[in-house]
Design a protein around this motif. Sequence first.
Motif, PDB file in Angstrom:
ATOM      1  N   MET A  86       0.814  -1.214   0.000  1.00 39.54           N
ATOM      2  CA  MET A  86       0.000   0.000   0.000  1.00 39.54           C
ATOM      3  C   MET A  86       0.848   1.266   0.000  1.00 39.54           C
ATOM      4  SD  MET A  86      -3.047  -1.034   2.636  1.00 39.54           S
ATOM      5  CE  MET A  86      -3.883   0.507   2.335  1.00 39.54           C
ATOM      6  N   THR A  87       2.117   1.153   0.292  1.00 39.91           N
ATOM      7  CA  THR A  87       2.977   2.339   0.351  1.00 39.91           C
ATOM      8  C   THR A  87       3.318   2.794  -1.058  1.00 39.91           C
ATOM      9  OG1 THR A  87       3.920   1.567   2.438  1.00 39.91           O
ATOM     10  CG2 THR A  87       5.148   3.252   1.218  1.00 39.91           C
ATOM     11  N   MET A  88       3.168   4.111  -1.282  1.00 40.49           N
ATOM     12  CA  MET A  88       3.480   4.649  -2.611  1.00 40.49           C
ATOM     13  C   MET A  88       3.870   6.128  -2.504  1.00 40.49           C
ATOM     14  SD  MET A  88      -0.314   5.098  -4.329  1.00 40.49           S
ATOM     15  CE  MET A  88      -0.871   3.487  -3.819  1.00 40.49           C
ATOM     16  N   ARG A  89       4.687   6.527  -3.461  1.00 43.76           N
ATOM     17  CA  ARG A  89       4.992   7.932  -3.644  1.00 43.76           C
ATOM     18  C   ARG A  89       3.953   8.479  -4.621  1.00 43.76           C
ATOM     19  NH1 ARG A  89       9.923   5.308  -3.077  1.00 43.76           N
ATOM     20  NH2 ARG A  89       9.716   4.562  -5.237  1.00 43.76           N
ATOM     21  N   LYS A  90       3.385   9.611  -4.261  1.00 43.51           N
ATOM     22  CA  LYS A  90       2.234  10.088  -5.019  1.00 43.51           C
ATOM     23  C   LYS A  90       2.507  11.495  -5.572  1.00 43.51           C
ATOM     24  CE  LYS A  90      -2.712  11.097  -4.463  1.00 43.51           C
ATOM     25  NZ  LYS A  90      -3.825  11.136  -3.492  1.00 43.51           N
ATOM     26  N   ILE A  91       2.112  11.689  -6.822  1.00 41.64           N
ATOM     27  CA  ILE A  91       2.125  13.009  -7.435  1.00 41.64           C
ATOM     28  C   ILE A  91       0.801  13.186  -8.161  1.00 41.64           C
ATOM     29  CG2 ILE A  91       3.285  12.141  -9.519  1.00 41.64           C
ATOM     30  CD1 ILE A  91       4.574  14.906  -9.764  1.00 41.64           C
ATOM     31  N   GLY A  92       0.216  14.373  -8.024  1.00 44.25           N
ATOM     32  CA  GLY A  92      -1.093  14.576  -8.636  1.00 44.25           C
ATOM     33  C   GLY A  92      -1.375  16.055  -8.864  1.00 44.25           C
ATOM     34  N   VAL A  93      -2.452  16.325  -9.556  1.00 47.26           N
ATOM     35  CA  VAL A  93      -2.899  17.697  -9.807  1.00 47.26           C
ATOM     36  C   VAL A  93      -4.399  17.752  -9.534  1.00 47.26           C
ATOM     37  CG1 VAL A  93      -3.271  17.254 -12.267  1.00 47.26           C
ATOM     38  CG2 VAL A  93      -2.902  19.594 -11.476  1.00 47.26           C
ATOM     39  N   MET A  94      -4.808  18.851  -8.895  1.00 42.79           N
ATOM     40  CA  MET A  94      -6.213  19.009  -8.514  1.00 42.79           C
ATOM     41  C   MET A  94      -6.714  20.361  -9.019  1.00 42.79           C
ATOM     42  SD  MET A  94      -8.572  20.452  -6.167  1.00 42.79           S
ATOM     43  CE  MET A  94      -7.757  20.818  -4.623  1.00 42.79           C
ATOM     44  N   GLN A  95      -7.904  20.356  -9.611  1.00 42.11           N
ATOM     45  CA  GLN A  95      -8.492  21.592 -10.146  1.00 42.11           C
ATOM     46  C   GLN A  95      -9.870  21.799  -9.517  1.00 42.11           C
ATOM     47  OE1 GLN A  95      -7.448  24.072 -12.687  1.00 42.11           O
ATOM     48  NE2 GLN A  95      -9.092  24.943 -11.456  1.00 42.11           N
ATOM     49  N   GLU A  96     -10.021  22.943  -8.840  1.00 36.92           N
ATOM     50  CA  GLU A  96     -11.339  23.322  -8.322  1.00 36.92           C
ATOM     51  C   GLU A  96     -12.122  24.005  -9.442  1.00 36.92           C
ATOM     52  OE1 GLU A  96     -10.605  25.795  -4.985  1.00 36.92           O
ATOM     53  OE2 GLU A  96     -10.068  24.141  -3.653  1.00 36.92           O
ATOM     54  N   ILE A  97     -13.391  23.687  -9.559  1.00 39.47           N
ATOM     55  CA  ILE A  97     -14.234  24.241 -10.614  1.00 39.47           C
ATOM     56  C   ILE A  97     -15.498  24.817  -9.981  1.00 39.47           C
ATOM     57  CG2 ILE A  97     -15.438  23.783 -12.790  1.00 39.47           C
ATOM     58  CD1 ILE A  97     -13.579  21.431 -13.210  1.00 39.47           C
ATOM     59  N   PRO A  98     -15.496  26.137  -9.723  1.00 40.30           N
ATOM     60  CA  PRO A  98     -16.723  26.760  -9.205  1.00 40.30           C
ATOM     61  C   PRO A  98     -17.838  26.637 -10.245  1.00 40.30           C
ATOM     62  CG  PRO A  98     -14.832  28.221  -8.947  1.00 40.30           C
ATOM     63  CD  PRO A  98     -14.397  27.099  -9.835  1.00 40.30           C
ATOM     64  N   ASN A  99     -19.075  26.646  -9.774  1.00 43.28           N
ATOM     65  CA  ASN A  99     -20.192  26.494 -10.693  1.00 43.28           C
ATOM     66  C   ASN A  99     -20.268  27.696 -11.644  1.00 43.28           C
ATOM     67  OD1 ASN A  99     -22.373  28.532  -9.668  1.00 43.28           O
ATOM     68  ND2 ASN A  99     -21.648  27.496  -7.812  1.00 43.28           N
ATOM     69  N   ALA A 100     -20.902  27.474 -12.790  1.00 46.25           N
ATOM     70  CA  ALA A 100     -20.959  28.508 -13.836  1.00 46.25           C
ATOM     71  C   ALA A 100     -21.646  29.779 -13.354  1.00 46.25           C
ATOM     72  CB  ALA A 100     -21.669  27.938 -15.064  1.00 46.25           C
ATOM     73  N   ALA A 101     -22.689  29.640 -12.532  1.00 45.61           N
ATOM     74  CA  ALA A 101     -23.401  30.816 -12.035  1.00 45.61           C
ATOM     75  C   ALA A 101     -22.482  31.695 -11.189  1.00 45.61           C
ATOM     76  CB  ALA A 101     -24.620  30.386 -11.228  1.00 45.61           C
ATOM     77  N   ARG A 102     -21.632  31.078 -10.375  1.00 43.73           N
ATOM     78  CA  ARG A 102     -20.709  31.842  -9.540  1.00 43.73           C
ATOM     79  C   ARG A 102     -19.692  32.588 -10.421  1.00 43.73           C
ATOM     80  NH1 ARG A 102     -18.931  31.127  -4.152  1.00 43.73           N
ATOM     81  NH2 ARG A 102     -19.948  29.089  -4.004  1.00 43.73           N
ATOM     82  N   ARG A 103     -19.200  31.909 -11.464  1.00 47.75           N
ATOM     83  CA  ARG A 103     -18.225  32.564 -12.339  1.00 47.75           C
ATOM     84  C   ARG A 103     -18.855  33.709 -13.125  1.00 47.75           C
ATOM     85  NH1 ARG A 103     -17.063  27.218 -13.685  1.00 47.75           N
ATOM     86  NH2 ARG A 103     -17.580  27.557 -15.885  1.00 47.75           N
ATOM     87  N   HIS A 104     -20.082  33.514 -13.602  1.00 41.64           N
ATOM     88  CA  HIS A 104     -20.770  34.589 -14.317  1.00 41.64           C
ATOM     89  C   HIS A 104     -21.034  35.777 -13.399  1.00 41.64           C
ATOM     90  CE1 HIS A 104     -22.398  31.422 -17.380  1.00 41.64           C
ATOM     91  NE2 HIS A 104     -21.151  31.782 -17.625  1.00 41.64           N
ATOM     92  N   ALA A 105     -21.406  35.508 -12.167  1.00 43.73           N
ATOM     93  CA  ALA A 105     -21.657  36.581 -11.204  1.00 43.73           C
ATOM     94  C   ALA A 105     -20.374  37.356 -10.903  1.00 43.73           C
ATOM     95  CB  ALA A 105     -22.249  36.013  -9.920  1.00 43.73           C
ATOM     96  N   SER A 106     -19.252  36.622 -10.803  1.00 43.36           N
ATOM     97  CA  SER A 106     -17.968  37.281 -10.561  1.00 43.36           C
ATOM     98  C   SER A 106     -17.602  38.206 -11.714  1.00 43.36           C
ATOM     99  CB  SER A 106     -16.871  36.219 -10.366  1.00 43.36           C
ATOM    100  OG  SER A 106     -15.600  36.820 -10.220  1.00 43.36           O
ATOM    101  N   THR A 107     -17.859  37.764 -12.943  1.00 42.37           N
ATOM    102  CA  THR A 107     -17.598  38.597 -14.117  1.00 42.37           C
ATOM    103  C   THR A 107     -18.495  39.832 -14.107  1.00 42.37           C
ATOM    104  OG1 THR A 107     -16.979  36.632 -15.395  1.00 42.37           O
ATOM    105  CG2 THR A 107     -17.547  38.626 -16.627  1.00 42.37           C
ATOM    106  N   ALA A 108     -19.760  39.643 -13.732  1.00 42.18           N
ATOM    107  CA  ALA A 108     -20.693  40.776 -13.691  1.00 42.18           C
ATOM    108  C   ALA A 108     -20.296  41.782 -12.620  1.00 42.18           C
ATOM    109  CB  ALA A 108     -22.112  40.261 -13.429  1.00 42.18           C
ATOM    110  N   VAL A 109     -19.857  41.312 -11.466  1.00 40.31           N
ATOM    111  CA  VAL A 109     -19.403  42.217 -10.400  1.00 40.31           C
ATOM    112  C   VAL A 109     -18.215  43.036 -10.877  1.00 40.31           C
ATOM    113  CG1 VAL A 109     -18.329  42.327  -8.130  1.00 40.31           C
ATOM    114  CG2 VAL A 109     -20.298  40.856  -8.478  1.00 40.31           C
ATOM    115  N   ALA A 110     -17.269  42.378 -11.555  1.00 39.38           N
ATOM    116  CA  ALA A 110     -16.074  43.086 -12.028  1.00 39.38           C
ATOM    117  C   ALA A 110     -16.435  44.140 -13.068  1.00 39.38           C
ATOM    118  CB  ALA A 110     -15.079  42.085 -12.610  1.00 39.38           C
TER     119      ALA A 110
END
Length: 411
Positions: A86-110
């Motif tokens: 079970m022992t392993m060396r691990k490398i990975g990448v993680m991407q958070e993806i906010p929902n589309a409504a939140r991103r559109h609202a952020s653009t509108a606020v800006a």
Amino acid sequence: MLFRIVLIASLLGGAGMVRAEPLTFSAALTLAERASPDLEAQTAGIEAARSGAVAAGALPDPKLELGIENLPVTGPDQWRMDRDSMTMRKIGVMQEIPNAARRHASTAVAAATVAQAEAQRRVHVVAVRTAAAVAWLNRLYVERRLGLLGELQHENELFASAVQAQLAGGRGAAADLIAPKQEAADLADRFDSLQIEALKARAALRRLLGSAGDEPLAGDPPAFAVDAVQLRAHVHTHPDLALYGPMIEVAQAQVHAAEAAKVPDWSVELSYGNRASQYSDMLSLQFTLALPVFAATRQDPLIDASRKEMHRLEAERSDMLSSHTEVLEGELGDFVVLTRQLDRVREIRLPLARQKLDFLLAGYQVNKADLTAVLSARRELIDTRIVEIDLQNQRDVAAARIYLGYVEPAS
């Protein structure tokens, strides 16, 4: 040597002839905008808002994961990475993806924030241009009053000579020689007082324009178009009121952003696990979904607060509209009254004052009027001419405030 002297003299003479151009009304307003540190700060604020808007709505930066999983810490394989499967060396990448409504609202606020910064700058532009217009007009008319008194001082010298001629011809009394001297002293006092006003007016213009405020003024004030019907229809275009449009847009976008927080965000993670040579390496793919299950105590209060802020701004705009409507009516009333008074002075009071002085002066020359009456009529004419300049000053200032506050922003 002679050539050098002639060359230096010509250069000095040419340098003495170099003068800044006279300061017109429109040039004063333009220079005031360029010299205003407040407007410079507002411009920097717009650039900052535009720069911030570039990143609005973009995905967060991905995250790199490095680590060791399932390393034994007890037993015979303690701290060994090549014994346990079970022992392993691990490398990975993680991407958070906010929902589309939140991103559109952020653009509108800006975007609304940029519009708000631009509207705030327009408010300051109007304030700076209006202050420069008032300062230019006040200096112009105080200098015109000074010019008038200068002319009157010269006229008084001629009048004193006429009185002496009257006495030489056997008409009048010796005491008449005193009155022109008293009149000259009164004019000198008024001239000194106006010079103080002129210094203050010049200082006010210099504060807005810098050294250009000391240059001689040129030209007449523009003929401001003041259309009461059109102004009442466009009162909402005043920059103070126009500012509320983007402010409410910001608040509305913040409401949408708060509502978007109830929609789940998610993230994706891809990792690679390297194990000991006797074991296979592992590849992992993982999805994570946020669960906004406590909306009643987390998202809903924020949504309610954002909506109340938007309603507050709308109510404030409505109140300011009423206030500006009242102010505009007062300014229009002042303009109409000042215009009527100025017309009355020019069409009635000045002609009558000149006519009265002419009659009395003609009577004095044939010993049918005394010098006291002549001097009284002359003072009345002087005061009327000064009143004409004062009314024109007040009328033009009122027109400039109306035009720069309502007409120019609307156009």
